[in-house]
Design a protein around this motif. Structure first.
Motif, PDB file in Angstrom:
ATOM      1  N   GLN A 255     -32.060  22.794 -23.685  1.00  0.00           N
ATOM      2  CA  GLN A 255     -31.617  24.184 -23.757  1.00  0.00           C
ATOM      3  C   GLN A 255     -32.472  25.091 -22.872  1.00  0.00           C
ATOM      4  O   GLN A 255     -31.987  25.655 -21.887  1.00  0.00           O
ATOM      5  CB  GLN A 255     -31.655  24.694 -25.203  1.00  0.00           C
ATOM      6  CG  GLN A 255     -31.306  26.180 -25.327  1.00  0.00           C
ATOM      7  CD  GLN A 255     -31.167  26.653 -26.760  1.00  0.00           C
ATOM      8  OE1 GLN A 255     -30.175  26.345 -27.434  1.00  0.00           O
ATOM      9  NE2 GLN A 255     -32.131  27.413 -27.234  1.00  0.00           N
ATOM     10  N   PHE A 256     -33.755  25.235 -23.191  1.00  0.00           N
ATOM     11  CA  PHE A 256     -34.557  26.229 -22.468  1.00  0.00           C
ATOM     12  C   PHE A 256     -34.852  25.816 -21.030  1.00  0.00           C
ATOM     13  O   PHE A 256     -34.945  26.677 -20.144  1.00  0.00           O
ATOM     14  CB  PHE A 256     -35.837  26.537 -23.242  1.00  0.00           C
ATOM     15  CG  PHE A 256     -35.593  27.485 -24.382  1.00  0.00           C
ATOM     16  CD1 PHE A 256     -35.243  28.801 -24.147  1.00  0.00           C
ATOM     17  CD2 PHE A 256     -35.659  27.040 -25.692  1.00  0.00           C
ATOM     18  CE1 PHE A 256     -34.984  29.672 -25.191  1.00  0.00           C
ATOM     19  CE2 PHE A 256     -35.408  27.896 -26.743  1.00  0.00           C
ATOM     20  CZ  PHE A 256     -35.068  29.227 -26.498  1.00  0.00           C
ATOM     21  N   PHE A 257     -35.001  24.530 -20.766  1.00  0.00           N
ATOM     22  CA  PHE A 257     -35.180  24.110 -19.385  1.00  0.00           C
ATOM     23  C   PHE A 257     -33.930  24.435 -18.571  1.00  0.00           C
ATOM     24  O   PHE A 257     -34.017  24.924 -17.434  1.00  0.00           O
ATOM     25  CB  PHE A 257     -35.508  22.630 -19.312  1.00  0.00           C
ATOM     26  CG  PHE A 257     -35.668  22.099 -17.916  1.00  0.00           C
ATOM     27  CD1 PHE A 257     -36.425  22.780 -16.977  1.00  0.00           C
ATOM     28  CD2 PHE A 257     -35.049  20.910 -17.527  1.00  0.00           C
ATOM     29  CE1 PHE A 257     -36.581  22.303 -15.673  1.00  0.00           C
ATOM     30  CE2 PHE A 257     -35.200  20.424 -16.235  1.00  0.00           C
ATOM     31  CZ  PHE A 257     -35.957  21.120 -15.315  1.00  0.00           C
ATOM     32  N   ALA A 258     -32.754  24.192 -19.152  1.00  0.00           N
ATOM     33  CA  ALA A 258     -31.507  24.527 -18.459  1.00  0.00           C
ATOM     34  C   ALA A 258     -31.445  26.027 -18.173  1.00  0.00           C
ATOM     35  O   ALA A 258     -31.066  26.449 -17.072  1.00  0.00           O
ATOM     36  CB  ALA A 258     -30.309  24.090 -19.298  1.00  0.00           C
ATOM     37  N   LEU A 259     -31.823  26.852 -19.151  1.00  0.00           N
ATOM     38  CA  LEU A 259     -31.815  28.304 -18.944  1.00  0.00           C
ATOM     39  C   LEU A 259     -32.788  28.706 -17.844  1.00  0.00           C
ATOM     40  O   LEU A 259     -32.501  29.602 -17.040  1.00  0.00           O
ATOM     41  CB  LEU A 259     -32.179  29.017 -20.249  1.00  0.00           C
ATOM     42  CG  LEU A 259     -31.183  28.890 -21.406  1.00  0.00           C
ATOM     43  CD1 LEU A 259     -31.740  29.572 -22.652  1.00  0.00           C
ATOM     44  CD2 LEU A 259     -29.832  29.478 -21.043  1.00  0.00           C
ATOM     45  N   SER A 260     -33.943  28.047 -17.803  1.00  0.00           N
ATOM     46  CA  SER A 260     -34.947  28.406 -16.793  1.00  0.00           C
ATOM     47  C   SER A 260     -34.458  28.132 -15.379  1.00  0.00           C
ATOM     48  O   SER A 260     -34.897  28.784 -14.425  1.00  0.00           O
ATOM     49  CB  SER A 260     -36.249  27.641 -17.054  1.00  0.00           C
ATOM     50  OG  SER A 260     -36.136  26.274 -16.683  1.00  0.00           O
ATOM     51  N   LEU A 261     -33.549  27.183 -15.226  1.00  0.00           N
ATOM     52  CA  LEU A 261     -33.001  26.842 -13.914  1.00  0.00           C
ATOM     53  C   LEU A 261     -31.787  27.686 -13.551  1.00  0.00           C
ATOM     54  O   LEU A 261     -31.289  27.613 -12.421  1.00  0.00           O
ATOM     55  CB  LEU A 261     -32.594  25.365 -13.876  1.00  0.00           C
ATOM     56  CG  LEU A 261     -33.687  24.320 -14.056  1.00  0.00           C
ATOM     57  CD1 LEU A 261     -33.072  22.927 -14.103  1.00  0.00           C
ATOM     58  CD2 LEU A 261     -34.716  24.418 -12.944  1.00  0.00           C
ATOM     59  N   GLY A 262     -31.269  28.462 -14.513  1.00  0.00           N
ATOM     60  CA  GLY A 262     -30.007  29.150 -14.290  1.00  0.00           C
ATOM     61  C   GLY A 262     -28.835  28.191 -14.303  1.00  0.00           C
ATOM     62  O   GLY A 262     -27.806  28.425 -13.649  1.00  0.00           O
ATOM     63  N   ALA A 263     -28.985  27.086 -15.047  1.00  0.00           N
ATOM     64  CA  ALA A 263     -27.969  26.019 -15.074  1.00  0.00           C
ATOM     65  C   ALA A 263     -26.884  26.310 -16.103  1.00  0.00           C
ATOM     66  O   ALA A 263     -26.998  27.220 -16.927  1.00  0.00           O
ATOM     67  CB  ALA A 263     -28.639  24.680 -15.384  1.00  0.00           C
ATOM     68  N   GLU A 264     -25.811  25.513 -16.035  1.00  0.00           N
ATOM     69  CA  GLU A 264     -24.771  25.538 -17.065  1.00  0.00           C
ATOM     70  C   GLU A 264     -25.133  24.554 -18.172  1.00  0.00           C
ATOM     71  O   GLU A 264     -25.788  23.540 -17.928  1.00  0.00           O
ATOM     72  CB  GLU A 264     -23.418  25.128 -16.481  1.00  0.00           C
ATOM     73  CG  GLU A 264     -22.864  26.062 -15.429  1.00  0.00           C
ATOM     74  CD  GLU A 264     -21.512  25.569 -14.904  1.00  0.00           C
ATOM     75  OE1 GLU A 264     -20.815  24.836 -15.648  1.00  0.00           O
ATOM     76  OE2 GLU A 264     -21.179  25.876 -13.755  1.00  0.00           O
ATOM     77  N   ILE A 265     -24.662  24.865 -19.380  1.00  0.00           N
ATOM     78  CA  ILE A 265     -24.812  23.952 -20.518  1.00  0.00           C
ATOM     79  C   ILE A 265     -23.432  23.719 -21.116  1.00  0.00           C
ATOM     80  O   ILE A 265     -22.749  24.670 -21.510  1.00  0.00           O
ATOM     81  CB  ILE A 265     -25.737  24.532 -21.598  1.00  0.00           C
ATOM     82  CG1 ILE A 265     -27.121  24.842 -21.028  1.00  0.00           C
ATOM     83  CG2 ILE A 265     -25.847  23.568 -22.782  1.00  0.00           C
ATOM     84  CD1 ILE A 265     -28.039  25.579 -21.998  1.00  0.00           C
ATOM     85  N   ALA A 266     -23.016  22.461 -21.159  1.00  0.00           N
ATOM     86  CA  ALA A 266     -21.763  22.081 -21.821  1.00  0.00           C
ATOM     87  C   ALA A 266     -22.126  21.320 -23.091  1.00  0.00           C
ATOM     88  O   ALA A 266     -23.019  20.479 -23.077  1.00  0.00           O
ATOM     89  CB  ALA A 266     -20.908  21.214 -20.908  1.00  0.00           C
ATOM     90  N   TYR A 267     -21.438  21.621 -24.181  1.00  0.00           N
ATOM     91  CA  TYR A 267     -21.748  20.996 -25.462  1.00  0.00           C
ATOM     92  C   TYR A 267     -20.799  19.833 -25.723  1.00  0.00           C
ATOM     93  O   TYR A 267     -19.574  20.015 -25.773  1.00  0.00           O
ATOM     94  CB  TYR A 267     -21.644  22.017 -26.598  1.00  0.00           C
ATOM     95  CG  TYR A 267     -22.671  23.121 -26.484  1.00  0.00           C
ATOM     96  CD1 TYR A 267     -23.989  22.899 -26.838  1.00  0.00           C
ATOM     97  CD2 TYR A 267     -22.314  24.382 -25.979  1.00  0.00           C
ATOM     98  CE1 TYR A 267     -24.941  23.905 -26.721  1.00  0.00           C
ATOM     99  CE2 TYR A 267     -23.256  25.394 -25.856  1.00  0.00           C
ATOM    100  CZ  TYR A 267     -24.570  25.140 -26.226  1.00  0.00           C
ATOM    101  OH  TYR A 267     -25.511  26.124 -26.092  1.00  0.00           O
ATOM    102  N   ALA A 268     -21.368  18.635 -25.875  1.00  0.00           N
ATOM    103  CA  ALA A 268     -20.555  17.457 -26.171  1.00  0.00           C
ATOM    104  C   ALA A 268     -19.932  17.600 -27.551  1.00  0.00           C
ATOM    105  O   ALA A 268     -20.521  18.189 -28.461  1.00  0.00           O
ATOM    106  CB  ALA A 268     -21.419  16.196 -26.103  1.00  0.00           C
ATOM    107  N   GLU A 269     -18.739  17.039 -27.711  1.00  0.00           N
ATOM    108  CA  GLU A 269     -18.032  17.176 -28.986  1.00  0.00           C
ATOM    109  C   GLU A 269     -18.621  16.276 -30.067  1.00  0.00           C
ATOM    110  O   GLU A 269     -18.846  16.709 -31.198  1.00  0.00           O
ATOM    111  CB  GLU A 269     -16.555  16.832 -28.790  1.00  0.00           C
ATOM    112  CG  GLU A 269     -15.811  17.788 -27.891  1.00  0.00           C
ATOM    113  CD  GLU A 269     -14.394  17.320 -27.653  1.00  0.00           C
ATOM    114  OE1 GLU A 269     -13.510  17.666 -28.465  1.00  0.00           O
ATOM    115  OE2 GLU A 269     -14.157  16.594 -26.665  1.00  0.00           O
ATOM    116  N   SER A 270     -18.836  15.007 -29.733  1.00  0.00           N
ATOM    117  CA  SER A 270     -19.339  14.037 -30.702  1.00  0.00           C
ATOM    118  C   SER A 270     -19.670  12.764 -29.952  1.00  0.00           C
ATOM    119  O   SER A 270     -19.351  12.620 -28.758  1.00  0.00           O
ATOM    120  CB  SER A 270     -18.271  13.738 -31.776  1.00  0.00           C
ATOM    121  OG  SER A 270     -17.144  13.095 -31.186  1.00  0.00           O
ATOM    122  N   VAL A 271     -20.283  11.821 -30.640  1.00  0.00           N
ATOM    123  CA  VAL A 271     -20.605  10.547 -29.996  1.00  0.00           C
ATOM    124  C   VAL A 271     -19.334   9.804 -29.607  1.00  0.00           C
ATOM    125  O   VAL A 271     -19.286   9.133 -28.577  1.00  0.00           O
ATOM    126  CB  VAL A 271     -21.512   9.691 -30.912  1.00  0.00           C
ATOM    127  CG1 VAL A 271     -20.773   9.270 -32.188  1.00  0.00           C
ATOM    128  CG2 VAL A 271     -22.033   8.466 -30.162  1.00  0.00           C
TER     129      VAL A 271
END
Length: 609
Positions: A255-271
């Motif tokens: 989460q925070f590393f992605a934010l520090s890069l200005g990256a996108e975060i996609a949330y996986a639905e489930s395994v």
């Protein structure tokens, strides 16, 4: 493309995690930040939209009385609201307390009570059914905020409201007067050493301890990870968030590393939907635990078993050449190099496509990754960077570099981190990521950290090239291949409360689930034998199907009160008790786990067969 030196300079200027987020939001504006499935379709949230929701949530929480130093718990699966609630809490100078969705009601009672959280954000109705009874056991007022459901609390001082209602409250003028200070801007007064979150981890005795991490601790992880990704080439990154955000690993690195890069975060639905999500979202970076790689490897191997002879032969040749190239330092003979080049296009390109086709690296942590598993994916052209960490280090301590992957190690220490090996072989760590301490437990903090050095409880050595090798666990804490921490003593104590179980050892380190070696209580077993006209020999009883059923029912009774990750999936019965005489007990009657594991290795392996 961002200049690495510019990004390094930004890290030096950010005083806190909310400051980092709002600065990146101002720079990124309408670009996509978050993606998640809604009604079966991917829905995107921009940086600007997310920042607005964070501010509204902060004002809503402030209206509930949340302020600097207060604790706010989050019980939810990975989703956009998790990030918004986390940042809204920190924006007020309050402290986030993540909780696992797999915890039991009693676990929540301890976590909420110990942390002093009086506001709890909960996602689904199913989770509410566990959290509400926990809230009712706490003294004093509690507010429950439901992302998807608002239940009836059943007590006047337990209030409830919905997430949308909270945002609506925060969208209005928070203080009622135009010139009043905006609580959503309280983060401007935060410093790096202020506390950011309390992440609970199980102690060796089974009582969870709250690890208090500062903004500086988490940001040190992000800064160290930046140097790692720069070796891979920095672009518009996309992370696929799969591990629980209640785990320090995903919280910091996913989460925070992605934010520090200005990256996108996609949330996986489930395994179950992970494979589809990988191809849909095409991430560039993904954090995961060894258990995921085990599942993916098994799936790939099953597919190969169904494939035709030629395809199987090409696959096996790819593994052979890829493994040989790794062992030979990246070099192959001329003929092998030509074959390897062709197989890269025929086989490896298809393997990469299964993971979206843009994946630069999996980063593995949370539990040891077997060298064989790492080499399997390496040979298929899928880079796995194994690292090592602990919650007390926020959690990153060391990681393999893309330019120097050694699957038998956990890599060299990350930026700003020192590692030393104590006289007894224990790994000790010092750096900017080391925790502020255990929440409300000064004595435990003093035992864990001395002169800035964290005692990890793990045994290892440092290779000549600086890479760290973990050789053993000084403490008994089980870390499953899914990265979950489980204290075996607590489970063993619960199991031996059952009359039919005399002694037990729970096992599962680096394994996908827990198993148990059970010594039946002799008197109870013999009484059962007499009632069933059984000869009564303990060796025969251990193999008797009906008696095994009795023991299995006892284990299931205990399982019903445990979190899913703590439950015993399979067991084997032993005819001989653990004793001082056979070396399986210490003189003070504690079980010698390494002796028992060695003696019954075949039985333990069979339980995973």
């Amino acid at each position: 493309m961002i200049d690495p030196d510019v990004l390094r300079a930004r890290f030096n200027g950010w005083p806190s995690l909310p400051a980092m987020f709002f600065d990146q939001a101002a720079r990124s504006g309408g670009a996509t930040l978050l993606q998640a499935k809604r009604d079966g379709q991917w829905r995107a949230w921009s940086w600007t939209e997310t920042a607005g929701r964070v501010r509204a949530a902060a004002r809503g929480l402030a209206a509930l009385g949340v302020g600097r130093g207060d604790r706010v718990a989050i019980v939810a699966e990975n989703r956009p609201e998790w990030l918004e609630a986390d940042l809204a809490t920190m924006a007020l100078g309050a402290i986030t307390v993540p909780a696992y969705t797999t915890s039991t009601t009693q676990d929540y009672v301890h976590l909420f009570g110990d942390s002093g959280a009086r506001v709890v954000l909960v996602s689904t109705p199913a989770l509410m059914r566990k959290v509400v009874p926990a809230a009712l056991q706490l003294a004093g007022p509690v507010t429950l905020i439901g992302f998807d459901a608002v239940p009836q609390a059943g007590r006047p001082d337990v209030s409830v409201l919905g997430w949308d209602e909270l945002l609506e409250r925060g969208a209005a003028d928070p203080a009622g007067t135009p010139d009043a200070a905006d609580p959503a801007e309280a983060w401007r007064d935060l410093g790096r050493d202020d506390p950011a979150c309390i992440i609970y981890t199980s102690g060796t005795g089974g009582a969870p301890k709250g690890v208090l991490l500062s903004h500086a601790n988490v940001m040190a992880n992000c800064r160290a990870a930046l140097e790692l990704i720069l070796e891979l080439g920095l672009e518009q990154e996309r992370f696929l968030s799969f591990l629980p955000l209640s785990h320090a690993y995903e919280h910091s690195c996913g989460q925070f590393f992605a934010l520090s890069l200005g990256a996108e975060i996609a949330y996986a639905e489930s395994v179950d939907r992970l494979a589809a999500n990988l191809t849909e979202m095409r991430p560039t970076i993904m954090t995961a635990v060894p258990r995921l790689y085990e599942v993916l490897q098994a799936r790939i191997q099953r597919d190969m078993q169904k494939a035709g002879r030629l395809r199987r032969a090409l696959f096996e040749k790819t593994l052979e050449l890829g493994s040989r190239r790794y062992r030979q330092g990246g070099r192959l003979g001329p003929l092998d190099a030509v074959q390897d080049w062709a197989l890269d296009r025929l086989v490896r390109s298809k393997a990469r496509a299964r993971f979206g086709g843009r994946l630069k690296a999996f980063v593995s942590g949370g539990a040891p990754l077997s060298p064989e598993l790492g080499l399997f994916f390496h040979a298929l052209g899928l880079r796995i960077l194994q690292g090592y960490g602990q919650t007390e280090a926020a959690p990153l301590i060391s990681v393999n570099r893309p330019s120097r992957i050694r699957h038998e190690t956990v890599g060299p220490p990350v930026l700003g981190t020192e590692i030393r090996i104590a006289e007894d072989g224990e790994i000790q760590v010092r750096g900017p990521q080391i925790m502020l301490g255990y929440w409300n437990d000064e004595a435990a903090t003093e035992r864990a950290v001395e002169d800035g050095w964290l005692r990890t409880g793990d045994i290892g050595r440092v290779e000549d090239d600086g890479s760290l090798v973990i050789t053993d666990r000084k403490k008994d804490l089980i870390v499953t291949s899914g990265g979950e921490n489980v204290a075996p003593q607590r489970l063993e104590n619960l199991l031996t409360l059952e009359p039919v179980i005399g002694q037990v050892m729970v096992s599962g380190d680096r394994r996908p689930y827990l198993v148990a070696l059970v010594v039946p209580d002799r008197e109870t077993a013999l009484a059962w034998a007499r009632r069933h006209d059984h000869p009564g020999d303990m060796a025969q009883l251990a193999d008797d199907a009906e008696f095994r059923k009795v023991v299995g029912e006892a284990i299931e009774r205990v399982n019903r009160g445990l979190a899913p990750l703590e439950r015993i999936r399979r067991f084997a019965m032993l005819p001989e008790p653990f004793s001082v005489e056979n070396g399986e007990l210490t003189p003070t009657l504690k079980i010698r786990r390494h002796v028992i594991r060695q003696r019954y290795m075949d039985r333990l392996d069979a339980l995973y067969g």
